[in-house]
Design a protein around this motif. Sequence first.
Motif, PDB file in Angstrom:
ATOM      1  N   GLN A 147       0.815  -1.210   0.000  1.00  9.48           N
ATOM      2  CA  GLN A 147       0.000   0.000   0.000  1.00  9.48           C
ATOM      3  C   GLN A 147       0.857   1.271   0.000  1.00  9.48           C
ATOM      4  OE1 GLN A 147      -3.349   0.313  -0.492  1.00  9.48           O
ATOM      5  NE2 GLN A 147      -3.088  -1.865  -0.957  1.00  9.48           N
ATOM      6  N   LEU A 148       1.996   1.226   0.683  1.00  8.96           N
ATOM      7  CA  LEU A 148       2.909   2.370   0.646  1.00  8.96           C
ATOM      8  C   LEU A 148       3.347   2.658  -0.786  1.00  8.96           C
ATOM      9  CD1 LEU A 148       5.225   1.821   3.760  1.00  8.96           C
ATOM     10  CD2 LEU A 148       3.699   3.766   3.365  1.00  8.96           C
ATOM     11  N   ASN A 149       3.521   1.598  -1.550  1.00  6.42           N
ATOM     12  CA  ASN A 149       3.911   1.764  -2.951  1.00  6.42           C
ATOM     13  C   ASN A 149       2.712   2.221  -3.790  1.00  6.42           C
ATOM     14  OD1 ASN A 149       6.081   1.301  -5.035  1.00  6.42           O
ATOM     15  ND2 ASN A 149       4.484  -0.038  -5.859  1.00  6.42           N
ATOM     16  N   THR A 150       1.562   1.574  -3.591  1.00  5.74           N
ATOM     17  CA  THR A 150       0.356   1.885  -4.366  1.00  5.74           C
ATOM     18  C   THR A 150      -0.128   3.307  -4.115  1.00  5.74           C
ATOM     19  OG1 THR A 150      -0.329  -0.448  -4.257  1.00  5.74           O
ATOM     20  CG2 THR A 150      -2.026   1.170  -4.811  1.00  5.74           C
ATOM     21  N   LEU A 151      -0.058   3.741  -2.865  1.00  3.74           N
ATOM     22  CA  LEU A 151      -0.542   5.082  -2.502  1.00  3.74           C
ATOM     23  C   LEU A 151       0.455   6.178  -2.859  1.00  3.74           C
ATOM     24  CD1 LEU A 151      -2.108   4.192   0.978  1.00  3.74           C
ATOM     25  CD2 LEU A 151      -3.350   4.731  -1.141  1.00  3.74           C
ATOM     26  N   GLY A 152       1.660   5.780  -3.289  1.00  6.36           N
ATOM     27  CA  GLY A 152       2.613   6.754  -3.808  1.00  6.36           C
ATOM     28  C   GLY A 152       3.732   7.177  -2.872  1.00  6.36           C
TER      29      GLY A 152
ATOM     30  N   LEU B 202       9.511   8.826  -2.036  1.00  4.54           N
ATOM     31  CA  LEU B 202      10.727   8.719  -1.237  1.00  4.54           C
ATOM     32  C   LEU B 202      11.922   8.316  -2.090  1.00  4.54           C
ATOM     33  CD1 LEU B 202      11.991   8.785   1.617  1.00  4.54           C
ATOM     34  CD2 LEU B 202      11.402   6.354   1.825  1.00  4.54           C
ATOM     35  N   SER B 203      11.709   7.370  -2.997  1.00  3.55           N
ATOM     36  CA  SER B 203      12.813   6.901  -3.834  1.00  3.55           C
ATOM     37  C   SER B 203      13.325   8.012  -4.747  1.00  3.55           C
ATOM     38  CB  SER B 203      12.372   5.698  -4.676  1.00  3.55           C
ATOM     39  OG  SER B 203      11.341   6.046  -5.569  1.00  3.55           O
ATOM     40  N   LYS B 204      12.403   8.820  -5.281  1.00  2.00           N
ATOM     41  CA  LYS B 204      12.825   9.939  -6.139  1.00  2.00           C
ATOM     42  C   LYS B 204      13.592  10.980  -5.333  1.00  2.00           C
ATOM     43  CE  LYS B 204       9.094   9.429  -9.519  1.00  2.00           C
ATOM     44  NZ  LYS B 204       7.830  10.027 -10.043  1.00  2.00           N
ATOM     45  N   LEU B 205      13.148  11.186  -4.089  1.00  2.00           N
ATOM     46  CA  LEU B 205      13.803  12.166  -3.225  1.00  2.00           C
ATOM     47  C   LEU B 205      15.242  11.759  -2.927  1.00  2.00           C
ATOM     48  CD1 LEU B 205      13.524  14.711  -1.389  1.00  2.00           C
ATOM     49  CD2 LEU B 205      12.876  13.135   0.463  1.00  2.00           C
TER      50      LEU B 205
ATOM     51  N   LEU C 244      14.612   0.940  -0.378  1.00  2.00           N
ATOM     52  CA  LEU C 244      15.972   0.943  -0.928  1.00  2.00           C
ATOM     53  C   LEU C 244      16.004   0.388  -2.351  1.00  2.00           C
ATOM     54  CD1 LEU C 244      18.147  -0.122   2.146  1.00  2.00           C
ATOM     55  CD2 LEU C 244      17.890   2.152   1.146  1.00  2.00           C
ATOM     56  N   LEU C 245      15.159  -0.595  -2.634  1.00  2.00           N
ATOM     57  CA  LEU C 245      15.094  -1.125  -3.996  1.00  2.00           C
ATOM     58  C   LEU C 245      14.596  -0.055  -4.959  1.00  2.00           C
ATOM     59  CD1 LEU C 245      15.290  -3.381  -6.067  1.00  2.00           C
ATOM     60  CD2 LEU C 245      13.035  -4.197  -5.330  1.00  2.00           C
ATOM     61  N   ALA C 246      13.570   0.684  -4.529  1.00  2.00           N
ATOM     62  CA  ALA C 246      13.051   1.761  -5.376  1.00  2.00           C
ATOM     63  C   ALA C 246      14.113   2.841  -5.604  1.00  2.00           C
ATOM     64  CB  ALA C 246      11.806   2.367  -4.729  1.00  2.00           C
ATOM     65  N   VAL C 247      14.871   3.148  -4.552  1.00  2.00           N
ATOM     66  CA  VAL C 247      15.951   4.132  -4.677  1.00  2.00           C
ATOM     67  C   VAL C 247      17.006   3.641  -5.666  1.00  2.00           C
ATOM     68  CG1 VAL C 247      17.898   5.194  -3.468  1.00  2.00           C
ATOM     69  CG2 VAL C 247      15.637   5.137  -2.396  1.00  2.00           C
ATOM     70  N   ALA C 248      17.370   2.374  -5.554  1.00  2.00           N
ATOM     71  CA  ALA C 248      18.383   1.805  -6.443  1.00  2.00           C
ATOM     72  C   ALA C 248      17.946   1.878  -7.900  1.00  2.00           C
ATOM     73  CB  ALA C 248      18.662   0.354  -6.051  1.00  2.00           C
ATOM     74  N   ILE C 249      16.694   1.536  -8.154  1.00  2.00           N
ATOM     75  CA  ILE C 249      16.181   1.572  -9.527  1.00  2.00           C
ATOM     76  C   ILE C 249      16.177   3.009 -10.048  1.00  2.00           C
ATOM     77  CG2 ILE C 249      14.136   1.179 -10.957  1.00  2.00           C
ATOM     78  CD1 ILE C 249      13.492  -1.204  -9.104  1.00  2.00           C
ATOM     79  N   SER C 250      15.763   3.964  -9.195  1.00  2.00           N
ATOM     80  CA  SER C 250      15.751   5.376  -9.592  1.00  2.00           C
ATOM     81  C   SER C 250      17.147   5.896  -9.885  1.00  2.00           C
ATOM     82  CB  SER C 250      15.107   6.222  -8.483  1.00  2.00           C
ATOM     83  OG  SER C 250      13.770   5.853  -8.280  1.00  2.00           O
ATOM     84  N   ALA C 251      18.147   5.288  -9.223  1.00  2.00           N
ATOM     85  CA  ALA C 251      19.542   5.716  -9.423  1.00  2.00           C
ATOM     86  C   ALA C 251      20.182   5.038 -10.633  1.00  2.00           C
ATOM     87  CB  ALA C 251      20.359   5.413  -8.167  1.00  2.00           C
ATOM     88  N   GLY C 252      19.396   4.195 -11.339  1.00  2.00           N
ATOM     89  CA  GLY C 252      19.896   3.556 -12.546  1.00  2.00           C
ATOM     90  C   GLY C 252      20.471   2.162 -12.370  1.00  2.00           C
TER      91      GLY C 252
END
Length: 472
Positions: A338-343, A348-351, A393-401
């Motif tokens: 839900q944290l992912n679905t609700l945005g 956070l990962s983009k930040l 952290l996975l979302a952050v990693a993906i955002s970082a390429g």
Amino acid sequence: MSLEKINYKKFIAPLFVGLIIWLASPIKPVSVSMAAWHMFAIFVATIIGCITQPLPIGGVAIIGFTITVLTGVVPIDTAITGFGNGSIWLIVMAFFISRGFIKTGLGRRIALQFVKMFGKKTLGLAYSLIGVDLILAPATPSNTARAGGIMYPIINSLASSFGSSPKDGTERKIGSFLVFAEFQGNIITAAMFLTAMAGNPLAQSLAKPLGIHITWMGWFLSALVPGLISLILVPFIIYKLYPPEIKETPNAKQWSEDQLKEMGPMAKSEKAMSAVFVIALLLWICGGIIGVDATVTAFIALTLLLLLGVLSWSDVTHETGAWNTLTWFSVLVMMATQLNTLGFIPWLSKLIASSMNGLNWVIALIIIILAYFYSHYLFASATAHVSAMYGALLAVAISAGVPGMLAALMLGFFGNLFASTTHYANGPAPILYGAGYVSQSKWWSLNAILGVFYLVVWIGIGSVWMKFIGMW
């Protein structure tokens, strides 16, 4: 009948932090919805509750679930879907399979056979015990059950037979080395199989909403080379850094033979358990080719164990670890989803990713893994740590390429390897440390050295190996 004793003081920290976050919603980022912010507050409070444990983790999760629904953050029909997650049922079914190893005595017999064959020297004895852990790991999702229910009783008996006991100050003869070697072996084997530790399928579930689908075989193949390197080198490193006083163990063979004679010939239940385990292992390995899902394989294995009489339905209903895991696992997966679905997770990962702007993705991955690993000093549960940080952290990693599968699996592996930190790092740690064979200072210092080893081997060699086999 008296009321159950509850330490209400342990509710203070999760309630305090949760309320502060909830009430801070007026100053929340504009791009984060109110529902996402409130879900974050409940999630953080639940995770802290899982750490302080005013109630067992399942009870804490149910409270978090109830608050989520009562506050209208997530409707009940959506919240309840977490209990139908396939990865969760995979781990629940595997708990029942591991019960078969313990009930039939097959796990103990395998361990004794290994000691008989390879236990002439103390180092060989350590390798043989870790080898048993490796064999049992694919079908034993509770690394605590492996270490505490199967391996520790054998290690303790072996140590006693060689006159090594913390009660009289002789633990360094052989017991200290074997206990610490088993702890490290357990960490490594837990990292090598999707079904070897409860947090692994949780990682698998948290990766799915980000479009990353981890299979049993994909996990195993990716962990194979760094895992084998670790299994070969770590016992030897411990042997050099923390050597046992007794180097030769010729009596181990006789001791194991006596124990096997006492057990008698292999029973029908053990043979049936062996056959079902082989079938399950083959289906997990080949399931992707023949179209049999890993969770379906686990259900097939349980069905066979029931039909063959290895387990009774009473065994299933009394396997409290499985039902407890189903409860808290489902709730935490629901909240993280839900944290992912609700945005909230995407925001956070983009930040965080923006703060890494311009960094090479390799450096970004290393920083993320280091943060994940060393933050475990703050956690007393590997699964709680995975629940709290893996998805973000996975979302952050993906955002970082960082390539998605590489990041997902690396974080998955280190969701086990970060236990090489403290004497409270995961389930097996307090059992093996609590036996008194290894001092706290030694436990921490040896773990610190081996932690660096794991970071080098799994990030360095592991990444190259995964590239070689086409995982990213």
